[in-house]
Design a protein around this motif. Structure first.
Motif, short mmCIF file in Angstrom:
data_model
loop_
_atom_site.label_atom_id
_atom_site.label_comp_id
_atom_site.label_asym_id
_atom_site.label_seq_id
_atom_site.Cartn_x
_atom_site.Cartn_y
_atom_site.Cartn_z
N THR A 1 -12.89 36.24 -1.56
CA THR A 1 -11.96 35.63 -2.51
C THR A 1 -12.64 34.77 -3.55
N SER A 2 -13.95 34.59 -3.44
CA SER A 2 -14.67 33.76 -4.42
C SER A 2 -15.75 34.53 -5.17
N GLY A 3 -16.13 35.71 -4.66
CA GLY A 3 -17.18 36.48 -5.32
C GLY A 3 -18.55 35.85 -5.21
N VAL A 4 -18.76 35.03 -4.18
CA VAL A 4 -20.04 34.36 -3.97
C VAL A 4 -20.61 34.81 -2.63
N ARG A 5 -21.89 35.19 -2.63
CA ARG A 5 -22.53 35.66 -1.41
C ARG A 5 -23.79 34.86 -1.10
N VAL A 6 -24.18 34.89 0.16
CA VAL A 6 -25.47 34.34 0.55
C VAL A 6 -26.55 35.28 0.02
N PRO A 7 -27.51 34.79 -0.76
CA PRO A 7 -28.47 35.70 -1.39
C PRO A 7 -29.43 36.38 -0.41
N ASN A 8 -29.76 35.69 0.67
CA ASN A 8 -30.66 36.25 1.69
C ASN A 8 -30.61 35.35 2.92
N GLY A 9 -31.34 35.74 3.94
CA GLY A 9 -31.33 34.97 5.17
C GLY A 9 -32.52 34.05 5.33
N ASP A 10 -33.26 33.82 4.25
CA ASP A 10 -34.51 33.05 4.36
C ASP A 10 -34.30 31.65 4.93
N VAL A 11 -33.15 31.04 4.65
CA VAL A 11 -32.92 29.66 5.04
C VAL A 11 -32.59 29.54 6.53
N ILE A 12 -32.26 30.64 7.19
CA ILE A 12 -31.91 30.60 8.61
C ILE A 12 -33.19 30.70 9.44
N PRO A 13 -33.50 29.71 10.25
CA PRO A 13 -34.74 29.74 11.03
C PRO A 13 -34.72 30.82 12.11
N ALA A 14 -35.82 31.49 12.28
CA ALA A 14 -35.91 32.49 13.34
C ALA A 14 -35.89 31.83 14.72
N ASP A 15 -36.35 30.57 14.80
CA ASP A 15 -36.42 29.88 16.09
C ASP A 15 -35.26 28.92 16.30
N ARG A 16 -34.12 29.17 15.66
CA ARG A 16 -32.95 28.31 15.79
C ARG A 16 -32.48 28.28 17.25
N GLU A 17 -31.84 27.19 17.61
CA GLU A 17 -31.29 27.05 18.95
C GLU A 17 -29.84 27.56 19.00
N GLY A 18 -29.12 27.42 17.90
CA GLY A 18 -27.72 27.81 17.88
C GLY A 18 -27.54 29.28 17.54
N SER B 1 -17.09 41.91 3.59
CA SER B 1 -17.25 42.49 2.25
C SER B 1 -18.71 42.70 1.90
N ALA B 2 -19.57 42.53 2.89
CA ALA B 2 -21.01 42.67 2.67
C ALA B 2 -21.59 43.90 3.38
N ALA B 3 -21.11 44.18 4.59
CA ALA B 3 -21.66 45.29 5.37
C ALA B 3 -21.55 46.59 4.58
N ALA C 1 -22.81 50.12 -5.33
CA ALA C 1 -22.17 48.82 -5.51
C ALA C 1 -22.90 48.01 -6.57
N ASP C 2 -24.22 48.03 -6.55
CA ASP C 2 -25.00 47.29 -7.54
C ASP C 2 -24.70 47.76 -8.96
N ALA C 3 -24.63 49.07 -9.15
CA ALA C 3 -24.38 49.62 -10.49
C ALA C 3 -22.97 49.26 -10.97
N ASN C 4 -22.01 49.35 -10.08
CA ASN C 4 -20.64 49.00 -10.45
C ASN C 4 -20.54 47.53 -10.86
N ALA C 5 -21.12 46.66 -10.05
CA ALA C 5 -21.05 45.23 -10.34
C ALA C 5 -21.78 44.90 -11.64
N LYS C 6 -22.93 45.52 -11.85
CA LYS C 6 -23.70 45.24 -13.06
C LYS C 6 -22.91 45.59 -14.32
N SER D 1 -21.51 38.25 -5.99
CA SER D 1 -21.17 39.38 -5.13
C SER D 1 -21.26 40.68 -5.92
N ASN D 2 -21.72 41.73 -5.25
CA ASN D 2 -21.72 43.05 -5.87
C ASN D 2 -20.54 43.89 -5.38
N THR D 3 -19.65 43.28 -4.63
CA THR D 3 -18.46 43.99 -4.15
C THR D 3 -17.19 43.35 -4.72
#
Length: 388
Positions: free
Chosen positions: A150-167, A175-177, A279-284, A307-309
Protein backbone atom coordinates in the motif's frame (compact mmCIF):
# COMPACT_ATOMS: atom_id res chain seq x y z
CA UNK A 1 7.99 18.81 -18.42
CA UNK A 2 4.70 17.64 -19.90
CA UNK A 3 3.72 15.89 -23.08
CA UNK A 4 2.82 17.70 -26.29
CA UNK A 5 -0.96 18.23 -26.51
CA UNK A 6 -1.46 16.46 -23.14
CA UNK A 7 -5.27 16.75 -23.24
CA UNK A 8 -5.50 14.90 -26.56
CA UNK A 9 -7.47 11.72 -26.07
CA UNK A 10 -5.20 8.75 -26.86
CA UNK A 11 -6.14 6.38 -29.66
CA UNK A 12 -4.61 3.19 -28.30
CA UNK A 13 -5.80 1.31 -25.22
CA UNK A 14 -4.22 -1.50 -23.25
CA UNK A 15 -5.23 -4.95 -24.47
CA UNK A 16 -5.63 -5.80 -20.78
CA UNK A 17 -6.46 -2.83 -18.52
CA UNK A 18 -6.21 -4.83 -15.27
CA UNK A 19 -3.68 -3.14 -13.00
CA UNK A 20 -5.16 -4.12 -9.64
CA UNK A 21 -2.71 -4.80 -6.81
CA UNK A 22 -4.64 -7.85 -5.67
CA UNK A 23 -6.09 -9.98 -6.92
CA UNK A 24 -3.71 -9.24 -9.78
CA UNK A 25 -4.13 -9.92 -13.47
CA UNK A 26 -3.69 -13.46 -14.76
CA UNK A 27 -0.66 -14.59 -16.76
CA UNK A 28 -1.07 -13.37 -20.35
CA UNK A 29 -1.64 -16.88 -21.75
CA UNK A 30 -4.30 -17.81 -19.18
CA UNK A 31 -7.81 -18.83 -20.24
CA UNK A 32 -10.48 -20.76 -18.30
CA UNK A 33 -9.30 -23.85 -20.18
CA UNK A 34 -6.24 -23.77 -17.93
CA UNK A 35 -8.41 -25.27 -15.18
CA UNK A 36 -9.70 -28.25 -17.16
CA UNK A 37 -7.22 -30.62 -15.53
CA UNK A 38 -8.16 -29.61 -11.97
CA UNK A 39 -9.17 -32.66 -9.90
CA UNK A 40 -12.51 -31.16 -8.86
CA UNK A 41 -14.92 -33.39 -6.99
CA UNK A 42 -11.99 -35.43 -5.70
CA UNK A 43 -10.61 -35.51 -2.20
CA UNK A 44 -7.51 -33.41 -1.71
CA UNK A 45 -6.29 -36.37 0.35
CA UNK A 46 -6.53 -38.67 -2.68
CA UNK A 47 -3.31 -39.36 -4.57
CA UNK A 48 -4.26 -37.00 -7.41
CA UNK A 49 -5.04 -34.11 -5.10
CA UNK A 50 -2.13 -34.59 -2.75
CA UNK A 51 0.17 -35.05 -5.73
CA UNK A 52 -0.87 -31.72 -7.24
CA UNK A 53 -0.41 -29.95 -3.90
CA UNK A 54 3.03 -31.50 -3.44
CA UNK A 55 3.97 -30.55 -7.01
CA UNK A 56 3.22 -26.85 -6.55
CA UNK A 57 4.99 -26.85 -3.18
CA UNK A 58 8.14 -28.38 -4.71
CA UNK A 59 8.04 -26.14 -7.78
CA UNK A 60 7.59 -23.05 -5.63
CA UNK A 61 10.63 -23.89 -3.54
CA UNK A 62 12.75 -24.68 -6.59
CA UNK A 63 11.77 -21.56 -8.51
CA UNK A 64 12.30 -19.24 -5.55
CA UNK A 65 15.66 -20.81 -4.73
CA UNK A 66 14.59 -21.82 -1.23
CA UNK A 67 17.56 -23.52 0.49
CA UNK A 68 17.61 -27.19 1.37
CA UNK A 69 16.29 -27.76 4.86
CA UNK A 70 13.62 -25.06 4.64
CA UNK A 71 9.97 -26.06 4.75
CA UNK A 72 7.43 -24.79 2.16
CA UNK A 73 3.74 -25.19 2.89
CA UNK A 74 0.28 -24.18 1.69
CA UNK A 75 -1.98 -22.67 4.34
CA UNK A 76 -5.49 -21.20 4.41
CA UNK A 77 -6.63 -17.56 4.26
CA UNK A 78 -4.10 -16.08 1.86
CA UNK A 79 -1.05 -14.15 3.10
CA UNK A 80 -3.07 -12.89 6.06
CA UNK A 81 -3.63 -16.44 7.25
CA UNK A 82 0.04 -17.30 6.81
CA UNK A 83 1.17 -14.24 8.77
CA UNK A 84 -1.33 -14.81 11.57
CA UNK A 85 -0.26 -18.43 11.78
CA UNK A 86 3.38 -17.38 12.07
CA UNK A 87 2.80 -14.69 14.70
CA UNK A 88 0.45 -16.72 16.87
CA UNK A 89 2.67 -19.82 16.70
CA UNK A 90 6.16 -18.33 17.02
CA UNK A 91 6.07 -15.11 19.01
CA UNK A 92 6.34 -14.79 22.77
CA UNK A 93 9.56 -16.68 23.43
CA UNK A 94 11.75 -13.57 23.02
CA UNK A 95 11.25 -9.82 23.00
CA UNK A 96 9.57 -8.66 19.80
CA UNK A 97 10.07 -5.73 17.42
CA UNK A 98 7.33 -4.70 15.02
CA UNK A 99 8.21 -2.62 11.93
CA UNK A 100 5.48 -0.83 10.01
CA UNK A 101 5.55 1.62 7.12
CA UNK A 102 2.19 0.89 5.50
CA UNK A 103 -1.25 -0.44 6.35
CA UNK A 104 -0.59 -4.19 6.41
CA UNK A 105 2.44 -3.79 8.65
CA UNK A 106 0.31 -1.60 10.90
CA UNK A 107 -2.25 -4.41 11.00
CA UNK A 108 0.37 -6.86 12.23
CA UNK A 109 1.26 -4.37 14.97
CA UNK A 110 -2.37 -4.26 16.08
CA UNK A 111 -2.61 -8.05 16.21
CA UNK A 112 0.57 -8.50 18.22
CA UNK A 113 0.04 -5.63 20.65
CA UNK A 114 -3.74 -5.76 21.14
CA UNK A 115 -4.60 -9.41 20.48
CA UNK A 116 -1.49 -11.29 21.65
CA UNK A 117 -0.84 -8.47 24.15
CA UNK A 118 2.93 -8.61 23.76
CA UNK A 119 5.03 -5.72 25.00
CA UNK A 120 6.58 -5.19 21.60
CA UNK A 121 8.90 -2.44 20.44
CA UNK A 122 7.04 -0.69 17.64
CA UNK A 123 8.99 1.25 15.02
CA UNK A 124 7.09 3.05 12.27
CA UNK A 125 7.72 5.30 9.28
CA UNK A 126 5.46 7.44 7.15
CA UNK A 127 4.12 6.22 3.83
CA UNK A 128 6.90 6.53 1.28
CA UNK A 129 9.71 5.94 3.77
CA UNK A 130 11.43 3.10 5.63
CA UNK A 131 12.42 3.22 9.29
CA UNK A 132 16.11 3.05 10.17
CA UNK A 133 16.62 -0.69 9.77
CA UNK A 134 20.20 -0.44 11.01
CA UNK A 135 18.87 0.69 14.40
CA UNK A 136 16.67 -2.42 14.81
CA UNK A 137 17.64 -4.93 17.49
CA UNK A 138 17.75 -8.09 15.38
CA UNK A 139 18.33 -10.18 18.50
CA UNK A 140 14.61 -9.70 19.11
CA UNK A 141 12.02 -11.39 16.94
CA UNK A 142 11.35 -8.90 14.14
CA UNK A 143 8.09 -8.78 12.15
CA UNK A 144 8.03 -6.70 8.95
CA UNK A 145 6.81 -6.49 5.37
CA UNK A 146 9.40 -6.78 2.61
CA UNK A 147 7.39 -4.82 0.07
CA UNK A 148 4.73 -2.37 1.26
CA UNK A 149 1.82 -3.17 -1.06
CA UNK A 150 0.00 0.00 0.00
CA UNK A 151 3.02 2.32 0.11
CA UNK A 152 5.16 1.15 -2.82
CA UNK A 153 8.24 1.00 -0.57
CA UNK A 154 10.42 -2.10 -0.28
CA UNK A 155 13.43 -3.22 1.68
CA UNK A 156 16.29 -2.82 -0.82
CA UNK A 157 18.25 -5.86 0.39
CA UNK A 158 18.96 -7.96 3.44
CA UNK A 159 22.40 -6.55 4.21
CA UNK A 160 21.27 -4.91 7.45
CA UNK A 161 20.00 -8.21 8.92
CA UNK A 162 22.83 -9.96 10.81
CA UNK A 163 23.51 -13.57 9.91
CA UNK A 164 24.27 -14.29 13.59
CA UNK A 165 21.06 -12.72 14.96
CA UNK A 166 19.46 -14.32 17.99
CA UNK A 167 15.87 -13.51 17.05
CA UNK A 168 13.67 -14.74 14.24
CA UNK A 169 12.75 -12.63 11.22
CA UNK A 170 9.09 -12.98 10.23
CA UNK A 171 8.61 -11.44 6.80
CA UNK A 172 5.41 -10.67 4.93
CA UNK A 173 6.69 -10.94 1.36
CA UNK A 174 3.37 -11.14 -0.45
CA UNK A 175 4.10 -8.44 -3.08
CA UNK A 176 7.78 -9.32 -3.30
CA UNK A 177 7.96 -13.10 -3.82
CA UNK A 178 8.71 -13.92 -7.47
CA UNK A 179 9.50 -10.26 -8.31
CA UNK A 180 12.29 -9.27 -5.91
CA UNK A 181 15.40 -10.90 -4.51
CA UNK A 182 14.70 -12.44 -1.11
CA UNK A 183 17.79 -13.25 1.02
CA UNK A 184 16.71 -16.61 2.36
CA UNK A 185 19.58 -16.84 4.83
CA UNK A 186 18.25 -13.70 6.52
CA UNK A 187 14.57 -14.77 6.60
CA UNK A 188 13.22 -17.31 9.07
CA UNK A 189 9.53 -17.10 8.20
CA UNK A 190 8.39 -15.85 4.81
CA UNK A 191 4.76 -15.59 3.74
CA UNK A 192 2.99 -14.66 0.52
CA UNK A 193 -0.12 -15.40 -1.52
CA UNK A 194 -0.63 -16.65 -5.05
CA UNK A 195 -2.81 -13.70 -6.00
CA UNK A 196 0.03 -11.17 -6.31
CA UNK A 197 3.02 -11.64 -8.64
CA UNK A 198 1.74 -14.97 -9.99
CA UNK A 199 -1.79 -13.73 -10.67
CA UNK A 200 -3.38 -16.66 -8.82
CA UNK A 201 -6.70 -16.83 -7.07
CA UNK A 202 -7.24 -15.65 -3.50
CA UNK A 203 -7.86 -17.60 -0.27
CA UNK A 204 -4.60 -19.60 -0.16
CA UNK A 205 -1.28 -18.56 1.33
CA UNK A 206 2.20 -19.99 1.55
CA UNK A 207 4.57 -20.12 4.47
CA UNK A 208 8.30 -20.89 4.28
CA UNK A 209 10.14 -21.83 7.47
CA UNK A 210 13.89 -21.86 8.07
CA UNK A 211 15.45 -24.54 10.29
CA UNK A 212 15.68 -21.88 13.04
CA UNK A 213 11.94 -21.32 12.83
CA UNK A 214 11.27 -25.06 13.00
CA UNK A 215 13.52 -25.29 16.04
CA UNK A 216 11.53 -22.52 17.75
CA UNK A 217 8.24 -24.23 16.96
CA UNK A 218 9.43 -27.51 18.42
CA UNK A 219 11.03 -26.01 21.53
CA UNK A 220 8.67 -23.22 22.63
CA UNK A 221 4.92 -23.49 22.97
CA UNK A 222 2.93 -20.22 22.90
CA UNK A 223 1.30 -19.05 26.11
CA UNK A 224 -2.10 -18.68 24.47
CA UNK A 225 -4.49 -21.26 22.99
CA UNK A 226 -4.12 -21.82 19.26
CA UNK A 227 -7.07 -22.42 16.93
CA UNK A 228 -6.67 -25.58 14.86
CA UNK A 229 -6.20 -23.53 11.71
CA UNK A 230 -2.99 -21.99 13.17
CA UNK A 231 -1.38 -25.14 14.54
CA UNK A 232 1.95 -26.07 12.97
CA UNK A 233 2.98 -28.63 15.59
CA UNK A 234 1.51 -31.64 17.30
CA UNK A 235 3.04 -33.18 20.40
CA UNK A 236 5.93 -30.74 20.20
CA UNK A 237 6.87 -31.75 16.64
CA UNK A 238 6.32 -30.01 13.33
CA UNK A 239 3.34 -31.34 11.39
CA UNK A 240 5.32 -32.36 8.32
CA UNK A 241 2.18 -33.15 6.35
CA UNK A 242 1.47 -29.43 5.90
CA UNK A 243 4.68 -29.22 3.88
CA UNK A 244 3.98 -32.39 1.87
CA UNK A 245 0.54 -31.48 0.55
CA UNK A 246 -1.66 -32.45 3.50
CA UNK A 247 -3.15 -29.01 4.08
CA UNK A 248 -4.76 -28.02 7.38
CA UNK A 249 -8.18 -27.51 5.83
CA UNK A 250 -9.73 -28.28 2.47
CA UNK A 251 -8.12 -26.32 -0.36
CA UNK A 252 -9.80 -25.38 -3.63
CA UNK A 253 -8.29 -27.66 -6.23
CA UNK A 254 -9.40 -25.17 -8.89
CA UNK A 255 -7.18 -22.56 -7.21
CA UNK A 256 -4.32 -25.03 -6.85
CA UNK A 257 -4.54 -25.93 -10.54
CA UNK A 258 -4.66 -22.22 -11.37
CA UNK A 259 -1.43 -21.64 -9.43
CA UNK A 260 0.09 -24.71 -11.08
CA UNK A 261 -0.62 -23.12 -14.47
CA UNK A 262 1.04 -19.87 -13.35
CA UNK A 263 4.15 -21.74 -12.25
CA UNK A 264 4.35 -23.56 -15.59
CA UNK A 265 3.95 -20.23 -17.39
CA UNK A 266 6.79 -18.76 -15.34
CA UNK A 267 9.02 -21.73 -16.09
CA UNK A 268 8.30 -21.34 -19.81
CA UNK A 269 9.61 -17.76 -19.64
CA UNK A 270 12.84 -18.71 -17.92
CA UNK A 271 11.84 -18.86 -14.27
CA UNK A 272 12.68 -16.35 -11.57
CA UNK A 273 15.09 -14.14 -13.59
CA UNK A 274 12.44 -13.65 -16.26
CA UNK A 275 9.78 -12.77 -13.69
CA UNK A 276 12.10 -10.22 -12.07
CA UNK A 277 12.95 -8.70 -15.46
CA UNK A 278 9.29 -8.31 -16.44
CA UNK A 279 8.40 -6.53 -13.19
CA UNK A 280 11.50 -4.32 -13.43
CA UNK A 281 10.68 -3.26 -17.00
CA UNK A 282 7.06 -2.51 -16.15
CA UNK A 283 7.98 -0.42 -13.12
CA UNK A 284 10.72 1.45 -14.99
CA UNK A 285 8.21 2.55 -17.62
CA UNK A 286 6.09 4.14 -14.89
CA UNK A 287 9.11 5.67 -13.15
CA UNK A 288 10.35 7.19 -16.42
CA UNK A 289 6.89 8.61 -17.07
CA UNK A 290 6.95 10.34 -13.68
CA UNK A 291 10.50 11.62 -14.14
CA UNK A 292 9.41 13.40 -17.32
CA UNK A 293 6.54 15.27 -15.62
CA UNK A 294 6.35 17.86 -12.88
CA UNK A 295 2.86 16.94 -11.62
CA UNK A 296 3.35 13.35 -10.47
CA UNK A 297 6.04 11.44 -8.63
CA UNK A 298 6.78 8.17 -6.88
CA UNK A 299 5.50 7.96 -3.31
CA UNK A 300 8.77 6.26 -2.31
CA UNK A 301 11.15 9.00 -1.17
CA UNK A 302 14.36 7.05 -1.80
CA UNK A 303 14.68 5.57 -5.32
CA UNK A 304 16.53 2.59 -3.84
CA UNK A 305 13.37 1.58 -1.98
CA UNK A 306 10.90 1.88 -4.87
CA UNK A 307 8.71 -1.16 -5.36
CA UNK A 308 8.77 -2.79 -8.77
CA UNK A 309 5.34 -4.35 -8.21
CA UNK A 310 2.94 -2.07 -6.32
CA UNK A 311 4.07 1.26 -7.76
CA UNK A 312 2.45 4.03 -5.71
CA UNK A 313 2.26 7.56 -7.09
CA UNK A 314 1.26 10.97 -5.76
CA UNK A 315 0.09 14.09 -7.58
CA UNK A 316 2.21 17.19 -6.88
CA UNK A 317 0.57 19.90 -9.01
CA UNK A 318 -0.07 22.99 -6.81
CA UNK A 319 -3.38 23.61 -8.61
CA UNK A 320 -4.92 20.52 -7.02
CA UNK A 321 -7.30 21.64 -4.28
CA UNK A 322 -8.59 18.33 -2.89
CA UNK A 323 -6.00 15.58 -3.32
CA UNK A 324 -8.29 12.67 -2.49
CA UNK A 325 -11.11 13.81 -4.77
CA UNK A 326 -8.67 14.60 -7.58
CA UNK A 327 -6.98 11.19 -7.44
CA UNK A 328 -10.35 9.43 -7.40
CA UNK A 329 -11.42 11.51 -10.39
CA UNK A 330 -8.35 10.52 -12.40
CA UNK A 331 -8.77 6.83 -11.52
CA UNK A 332 -12.47 6.97 -12.41
CA UNK A 333 -11.82 8.54 -15.82
CA UNK A 334 -9.26 5.85 -16.64
CA UNK A 335 -11.64 3.12 -15.53
CA UNK A 336 -14.54 4.52 -17.56
CA UNK A 337 -12.31 4.58 -20.64
CA UNK A 338 -11.22 0.97 -20.01
CA UNK A 339 -7.66 2.27 -19.88
CA UNK A 340 -6.91 1.11 -16.32
CA UNK A 341 -8.99 -0.73 -13.74
CA UNK A 342 -8.49 -0.48 -9.97
CA UNK A 343 -5.57 1.97 -9.86
CA UNK A 344 -6.75 4.13 -6.97
CA UNK A 345 -4.52 4.30 -3.90
CA UNK A 346 -5.29 1.97 -1.01
CA UNK A 347 -7.91 3.42 1.33
CA UNK A 348 -5.45 4.03 4.21
CA UNK A 349 -2.67 5.39 1.98
CA UNK A 350 -2.09 9.02 0.95
CA UNK A 351 -4.22 10.13 -2.03
CA UNK A 352 -2.81 9.05 -5.36
CA UNK A 353 -2.61 6.05 -7.63
CA UNK A 354 -1.28 2.50 -7.29
CA UNK A 355 -0.33 0.70 -10.49
CA UNK A 356 0.47 -3.00 -10.32
CA UNK A 357 3.58 -3.79 -12.36
CA UNK A 358 4.13 -7.42 -11.43
CA UNK A 359 5.27 -10.09 -13.84
CA UNK A 360 1.83 -11.03 -15.21
CA UNK A 361 1.40 -7.49 -16.58
CA UNK A 362 2.55 -6.92 -20.16
CA UNK A 363 4.90 -3.98 -20.76
CA UNK A 364 2.88 -3.08 -23.86
CA UNK A 365 -0.19 -2.57 -21.65
CA UNK A 366 1.74 -0.29 -19.29
CA UNK A 367 2.96 1.71 -22.28
CA UNK A 368 -0.58 1.98 -23.65
CA UNK A 369 -2.01 2.99 -20.27
CA UNK A 370 0.39 5.85 -19.47
CA UNK A 371 -0.85 8.29 -22.15
CA UNK A 372 -4.32 7.83 -20.68
CA UNK A 373 -2.95 8.84 -17.28
CA UNK A 374 -1.55 11.97 -18.93
CA UNK A 375 -4.93 12.65 -20.54
CA UNK A 376 -6.97 11.94 -17.40
CA UNK A 377 -4.80 14.24 -15.30
CA UNK A 378 -5.23 17.21 -17.62
CA UNK A 379 -8.94 16.61 -18.13
CA UNK A 380 -9.43 16.44 -14.36
CA UNK A 381 -7.42 19.65 -13.88
CA UNK A 382 -9.64 21.39 -16.42
CA UNK A 383 -12.77 20.04 -14.75
CA UNK A 384 -11.58 21.25 -11.37
CA UNK A 385 -10.87 24.73 -12.77
CA UNK A 386 -14.28 24.89 -14.44
CA UNK A 387 -16.02 23.96 -11.18
CA UNK A 388 -14.13 26.58 -9.15
Amino acid sequence: MTTTNPATRPDRKPANPRFSSGPCTKPPTWTPDALRQAPVGRSHRAAVGKGLLKSVIDTTGQMLGVPEGYKVGIVPASDTGAMEMAMWSLLGARPCTMLAWESFGAGWVTDVVKQLKLDATVTTADYGELPDLAAVDWDTDVVFTWNGTTSGVRVPNGDVIPADREGLTICDATSAAFAQDLPWGKLDVTTFSWQKVMGGEGAHGMIILSPRAVERLESCAPAWPLPKIFRLTKGGKLIDGIFEGATINTPSMLCVEDYHFALEWAESLGGLPALHARADANAKAVWDFCEARDWIENLAVDPATRSNTSVCLKFTDPRIQDGAAFAKGVAKRMMEEHAAFDVGAYRDAPPGLRIWCGATVELSDIEAMLPWLDWAFHVEIDAQAAAA
